[in-house]
Design a protein around this motif. Sequence first.
Motif, PDB file in Angstrom:
ATOM      1  N   PRO A 219       0.824  -1.212   0.000  1.00 18.45           N
ATOM      2  CA  PRO A 219       0.000   0.000   0.000  1.00 18.45           C
ATOM      3  C   PRO A 219       0.859   1.263   0.000  1.00 18.45           C
ATOM      4  O   PRO A 219       1.877   1.311   0.674  1.00 18.45           O
ATOM      5  CB  PRO A 219      -0.806  -0.092   1.302  1.00 18.45           C
ATOM      6  N   ASP A 220       0.470   2.236  -0.772  1.00 19.19           N
ATOM      7  CA  ASP A 220       1.212   3.493  -0.842  1.00 19.19           C
ATOM      8  C   ASP A 220       0.233   4.611  -1.148  1.00 19.19           C
ATOM      9  O   ASP A 220      -0.553   4.508  -2.082  1.00 19.19           O
ATOM     10  CB  ASP A 220       2.286   3.393  -1.935  1.00 19.19           C
ATOM     11  N   GLU A 221       0.290   5.667  -0.355  1.00 17.65           N
ATOM     12  CA  GLU A 221      -0.660   6.769  -0.517  1.00 17.65           C
ATOM     13  C   GLU A 221      -0.376   7.563  -1.801  1.00 17.65           C
ATOM     14  O   GLU A 221      -1.302   8.044  -2.445  1.00 17.65           O
ATOM     15  CB  GLU A 221      -0.565   7.681   0.713  1.00 17.65           C
ATOM     16  N   ASN A 222       0.893   7.692  -2.164  1.00 20.39           N
ATOM     17  CA  ASN A 222       1.216   8.631  -3.240  1.00 20.39           C
ATOM     18  C   ASN A 222       1.792   8.014  -4.501  1.00 20.39           C
ATOM     19  O   ASN A 222       1.908   8.688  -5.510  1.00 20.39           O
ATOM     20  CB  ASN A 222       2.202   9.685  -2.728  1.00 20.39           C
ATOM     21  N   HIS A 223       2.196   6.745  -4.437  1.00 16.36           N
ATOM     22  CA  HIS A 223       2.807   6.139  -5.620  1.00 16.36           C
ATOM     23  C   HIS A 223       2.200   4.780  -5.884  1.00 16.36           C
ATOM     24  O   HIS A 223       1.686   4.141  -4.978  1.00 16.36           O
ATOM     25  CB  HIS A 223       4.318   5.943  -5.422  1.00 16.36           C
ATOM     26  N   GLY A 224       2.329   4.361  -7.113  1.00 14.73           N
ATOM     27  CA  GLY A 224       1.930   2.991  -7.452  1.00 14.73           C
ATOM     28  C   GLY A 224       0.580   2.933  -8.132  1.00 14.73           C
ATOM     29  O   GLY A 224      -0.256   3.827  -7.997  1.00 14.73           O
ATOM     30  N   GLU A 225       0.408   1.843  -8.878  1.00 16.43           N
ATOM     31  CA  GLU A 225      -0.815   1.671  -9.656  1.00 16.43           C
ATOM     32  C   GLU A 225      -1.967   1.205  -8.765  1.00 16.43           C
ATOM     33  O   GLU A 225      -1.807   0.268  -7.978  1.00 16.43           O
ATOM     34  CB  GLU A 225      -0.594   0.619 -10.739  1.00 16.43           C
ATOM     35  N   VAL A 226      -3.099   1.860  -8.932  1.00 12.76           N
ATOM     36  CA  VAL A 226      -4.295   1.498  -8.160  1.00 12.76           C
ATOM     37  C   VAL A 226      -5.482   1.371  -9.105  1.00 12.76           C
ATOM     38  O   VAL A 226      -5.726   2.253  -9.935  1.00 12.76           O
ATOM     39  CB  VAL A 226      -4.608   2.564  -7.082  1.00 12.76           C
ATOM     40  N   TRP A 227      -6.207   0.260  -8.975  1.00  9.18           N
ATOM     41  CA  TRP A 227      -7.466   0.057  -9.701  1.00  9.18           C
ATOM     42  C   TRP A 227      -8.568   0.078  -8.642  1.00  9.18           C
ATOM     43  O   TRP A 227      -8.448  -0.623  -7.624  1.00  9.18           O
ATOM     44  CB  TRP A 227      -7.470  -1.289 -10.421  1.00  9.18           C
ATOM     45  N   PHE A 228      -9.589   0.856  -8.878  1.00 10.20           N
ATOM     46  CA  PHE A 228     -10.604   0.981  -7.829  1.00 10.20           C
ATOM     47  C   PHE A 228     -11.992   0.903  -8.447  1.00 10.20           C
ATOM     48  O   PHE A 228     -12.169   1.093  -9.654  1.00 10.20           O
ATOM     49  CB  PHE A 228     -10.438   2.303  -7.066  1.00 10.20           C
ATOM     50  N   GLY A 229     -12.966   0.613  -7.600  1.00  7.86           N
ATOM     51  CA  GLY A 229     -14.326   0.520  -8.101  1.00  7.86           C
ATOM     52  C   GLY A 229     -15.338   0.807  -7.012  1.00  7.86           C
ATOM     53  O   GLY A 229     -15.061   0.631  -5.817  1.00  7.86           O
ATOM     54  N   ALA A 230     -16.508   1.251  -7.429  1.00 10.83           N
ATOM     55  CA  ALA A 230     -17.593   1.542  -6.487  1.00 10.83           C
ATOM     56  C   ALA A 230     -18.905   1.143  -7.140  1.00 10.83           C
ATOM     57  O   ALA A 230     -19.157   1.478  -8.299  1.00 10.83           O
ATOM     58  CB  ALA A 230     -17.599   3.023  -6.120  1.00 10.83           C
ATOM     59  N   LEU A 231     -19.695   0.411  -6.379  1.00  7.89           N
ATOM     60  CA  LEU A 231     -20.956  -0.121  -6.880  1.00  7.89           C
ATOM     61  C   LEU A 231     -22.094   0.803  -6.463  1.00  7.89           C
ATOM     62  O   LEU A 231     -22.189   1.171  -5.297  1.00  7.89           O
ATOM     63  CB  LEU A 231     -21.157  -1.514  -6.281  1.00  7.89           C
ATOM     64  N   ALA A 232     -22.957   1.134  -7.426  1.00  9.53           N
ATOM     65  CA  ALA A 232     -24.036   2.093  -7.155  1.00  9.53           C
ATOM     66  C   ALA A 232     -25.316   1.348  -6.786  1.00  9.53           C
ATOM     67  O   ALA A 232     -26.261   1.288  -7.566  1.00  9.53           O
ATOM     68  CB  ALA A 232     -24.249   2.984  -8.383  1.00  9.53           C
ATOM     69  N   TRP A 233     -25.343   0.781  -5.590  1.00 11.60           N
ATOM     70  CA  TRP A 233     -26.532   0.027  -5.180  1.00 11.60           C
ATOM     71  C   TRP A 233     -26.713   0.123  -3.673  1.00 11.60           C
ATOM     72  O   TRP A 233     -25.767  -0.093  -2.925  1.00 11.60           O
ATOM     73  CB  TRP A 233     -26.393  -1.436  -5.609  1.00 11.60           C
ATOM     74  N   SER A 234     -27.933   0.441  -3.273  1.00 13.53           N
ATOM     75  CA  SER A 234     -28.219   0.631  -1.845  1.00 13.53           C
ATOM     76  C   SER A 234     -29.006  -0.535  -1.261  1.00 13.53           C
ATOM     77  O   SER A 234     -29.547  -0.429  -0.160  1.00 13.53           O
ATOM     78  CB  SER A 234     -28.997   1.932  -1.638  1.00 13.53           C
ATOM     79  N   GLY A 235     -29.117  -1.636  -2.016  1.00 19.28           N
ATOM     80  CA  GLY A 235     -29.720  -2.853  -1.467  1.00 19.28           C
ATOM     81  C   GLY A 235     -28.616  -3.842  -1.125  1.00 19.28           C
ATOM     82  O   GLY A 235     -27.434  -3.488  -1.108  1.00 19.28           O
ATOM     83  N   SER A 236     -28.994  -5.099  -0.867  1.00 19.91           N
ATOM     84  CA  SER A 236     -27.967  -6.109  -0.589  1.00 19.91           C
ATOM     85  C   SER A 236     -27.037  -6.234  -1.798  1.00 19.91           C
ATOM     86  O   SER A 236     -27.502  -6.358  -2.931  1.00 19.91           O
ATOM     87  CB  SER A 236     -28.624  -7.473  -0.326  1.00 19.91           C
ATOM     88  N   TRP A 237     -25.749  -6.227  -1.561  1.00 22.19           N
ATOM     89  CA  TRP A 237     -24.772  -6.224  -2.659  1.00 22.19           C
ATOM     90  C   TRP A 237     -23.627  -7.162  -2.302  1.00 22.19           C
ATOM     91  O   TRP A 237     -23.443  -7.527  -1.132  1.00 22.19           O
ATOM     92  CB  TRP A 237     -24.219  -4.807  -2.879  1.00 22.19           C
ATOM     93  N   ARG A 238     -22.860  -7.520  -3.313  1.00 25.74           N
ATOM     94  CA  ARG A 238     -21.659  -8.320  -3.057  1.00 25.74           C
ATOM     95  C   ARG A 238     -20.576  -7.976  -4.068  1.00 25.74           C
ATOM     96  O   ARG A 238     -20.857  -7.842  -5.261  1.00 25.74           O
ATOM     97  CB  ARG A 238     -21.970  -9.808  -3.136  1.00 25.74           C
ATOM     98  N   ILE A 239     -19.383  -7.830  -3.557  1.00 23.40           N
ATOM     99  CA  ILE A 239     -18.207  -7.696  -4.423  1.00 23.40           C
ATOM    100  C   ILE A 239     -17.298  -8.881  -4.091  1.00 23.40           C
ATOM    101  O   ILE A 239     -16.932  -9.075  -2.935  1.00 23.40           O
ATOM    102  CB  ILE A 239     -17.478  -6.350  -4.197  1.00 23.40           C
ATOM    103  N   THR A 240     -16.991  -9.678  -5.099  1.00 26.29           N
ATOM    104  CA  THR A 240     -16.126 -10.843  -4.916  1.00 26.29           C
ATOM    105  C   THR A 240     -14.762 -10.532  -5.509  1.00 26.29           C
ATOM    106  O   THR A 240     -14.665 -10.225  -6.700  1.00 26.29           O
ATOM    107  CB  THR A 240     -16.714 -12.057  -5.663  1.00 26.29           C
TER     108      THR A 240
END
Length: 724
Positions: A219-240
């Motif tokens: 983990p690095d706050e300022n360097h390095g490659e980061v792939w991120f995601g956010a799911l737009a759902w306010s019901g039961s959800w799952r990220i695997t």
Amino acid sequence: MTASAQPVATFNQSTKIFRLDGGDVSYVFGVNSRGELQQLYWGGRLGANDHFPQAEPMREWASFDSSYTTTPQEYAGWGAGLFVEPALKVTFADGNRDLVLHYESHVVTPDGFDVVLKDIQRAVFVTLHYSMDPKMGILARSATIENREAQPITIEQAAAAAWALPAGNYTLNYLTGRWAGEWTLNQETLRPGERLIESRRGSTSHQANPWFAIEAGAPDENHGEVWFGALAWSGSWRITVEKDQLDAVRVTGGFNPFDFGYVLHPGESLETPEFYGGYSPDGLGGASRILHHYEIAHILPHRMGEGDNAAPRPRPVIYNSWEATEMNVTEAGQIALAEKAAALGVDRFVMDDGWFGQRKTDHAGLGDWYVNPVKFPHGLKPLIDKVHALGMDFGLWVEPEMVNPDSDLYRKHPDWVLNFSGRPRSEERNQLVLNLARPDVRAYVFGFLDKLLTENDIAFLKWDYNRNWSEPGWDQLPPNEEKKVYVEFTRNLYGILAELKKRHPKVEFESCSGGGGRVDLGILKYADEVWPSDNTDPFDRLTQQDGFTYAYTPQIMMAWVTDSPHWLNKRSTSLEYRLLSSMQGSLGIGANITKWNDEEMATAKRLIAAYHQVQKTIVQGDEYRLISPRNGSEFSATQTVNRDKSQSVVFAFIHSTQEGRGFPRLKLMGLDPAAEYALTPIEGNAAKDTPATASGAWWMNHGLDMSDDFRGDFQAAAFRLDRK
Ligand code: GLA
């Protein structure tokens, strides 16, 4: 062709390669020789003339002739021997459960593609929607599943999207918590197997949030490659998050498959939520800065009736009555608070729980949305008029999806709640959840809110949601269709908010759920702000706010100053410390200000005025977490820089110093190195031997030193830098 002139979406007919370019990001996939849609690349932007050969499927690693389960499919059906997480799993009417999705056709849309997949034999069609933001490189993905068979099908699992990364060593970042303890950032090495981040609670949850970030290496706050995601759902959800046998990674997210079962009749379709994905080469800080700007530009409601592109304005500074009065609200008591709030320079006065029905404690009243005639004998008008006369607008608390068994509504409609007929109904906080999926419940909820907003001059609703689901039955539907409640409830919630926004375009909403239990990119399309936590302790909030900002912009992060010692953990802190902690987000006051003395009033008034001057930079600028308060650090600091780099605001906090350990030199970030910036303390003259004016290069390379006197317990300082 320059990057900006290059089209966002291109398709190469001969290689069957789809390419999306936006900001500094490219996303590439193609139709492989088996006919599957295969992901090929997600990362830093590629050259305009770079080409990919046609995609080749990947075989599983085995000593015998094996299946192709390691192919990173864009949207895999469960069938043909798939062992990794599927995006879609169905059961056909005849019992067949094999679904093999192959490319069928596509169209180019203004900012992406709609790609149609179809089962190799049966008329199940899936349209994958891709929409690339040309500036920030955030890709919005979702799927529409359509049944063109002659018989119904049951969808048992439906993801919004699957994202893939090549084999490698990665750190997974995700957010977890509990009531009053939301927003803990977890960082762990991604290991082989499946990691589930989920909610089975019918809504987003305090316990986990539908956001992830995967960083290459440590983990690095300022360097390095980061792939991120956010799911737009306010019901039961799952990220695997899955690391397969070849160490490749795929992230699959959407409706939670737990207890899921959505029957699609012939001709019907199901739309998944959107799953947003982005990439930054600049560590977790870079990732969150992109996401913050995207949320402000594309997710949050824009001001209606003020031009299409009226960006969300910084939040009014609010006063909220909850911690001062709890449910003992009266006209006189609220007016007394409003008078003092106005004297502080507050913009919006919000009356919290207790104003309606027979609400004296949390045992009664939810569901009966009439103004309590004893507490407000002349209705809300005298209070609202007074608040307006004091120069503030007026907001009100509601909890529309809930009912107390001790209410007229429940006595009249006991069948309106989520439940399995004849089974016990579990209460939490003495309340039950209305089944908002039912059309009559939806109509009731919309009706009373519309009436409330029509009859009263209300600028803002704090929309609360204080419990999770239990016994989620919907006995109006045939038994095999009851599970539709997981989708229809949330859709109706969004539908009501959308309709209210249309009918009352100036009204703003806060998403609250016993604190931060409903914060996600789905609700944020309607909610202008959120309540991150019921825990308003200013020290605890530093860590919570730090965690919150990995996924969400400070623009929506409401933060009240409340009384000291704090009710939850009995900690005593100065008013200045409490104000500065809250000023890192969207400032509010939630203390019993009728008890504040002249000095406290003057301090708060001074800092609210100072906050108003720099608020836009704090909540809509580029945020740098200079020193994180996580993991028992003695210090923390944040910095924000506005978009044209003309202003920056720095907050520095001491939690508890030990002998000989002074505040570290703060090397600022994101300034224009060639510009001159003047440093002005907002609060606390903590800087030491610092030039009044210096170049951006000086502040970033040399840094800002704090005085030796800046020490002790729970100390805070804030500065602004203005370009000369
Ligand atoms: C929830 C909210 C609080 C307050 C109470 C009122 O706990 O998070 O801010 O509104 O409900 O009952």
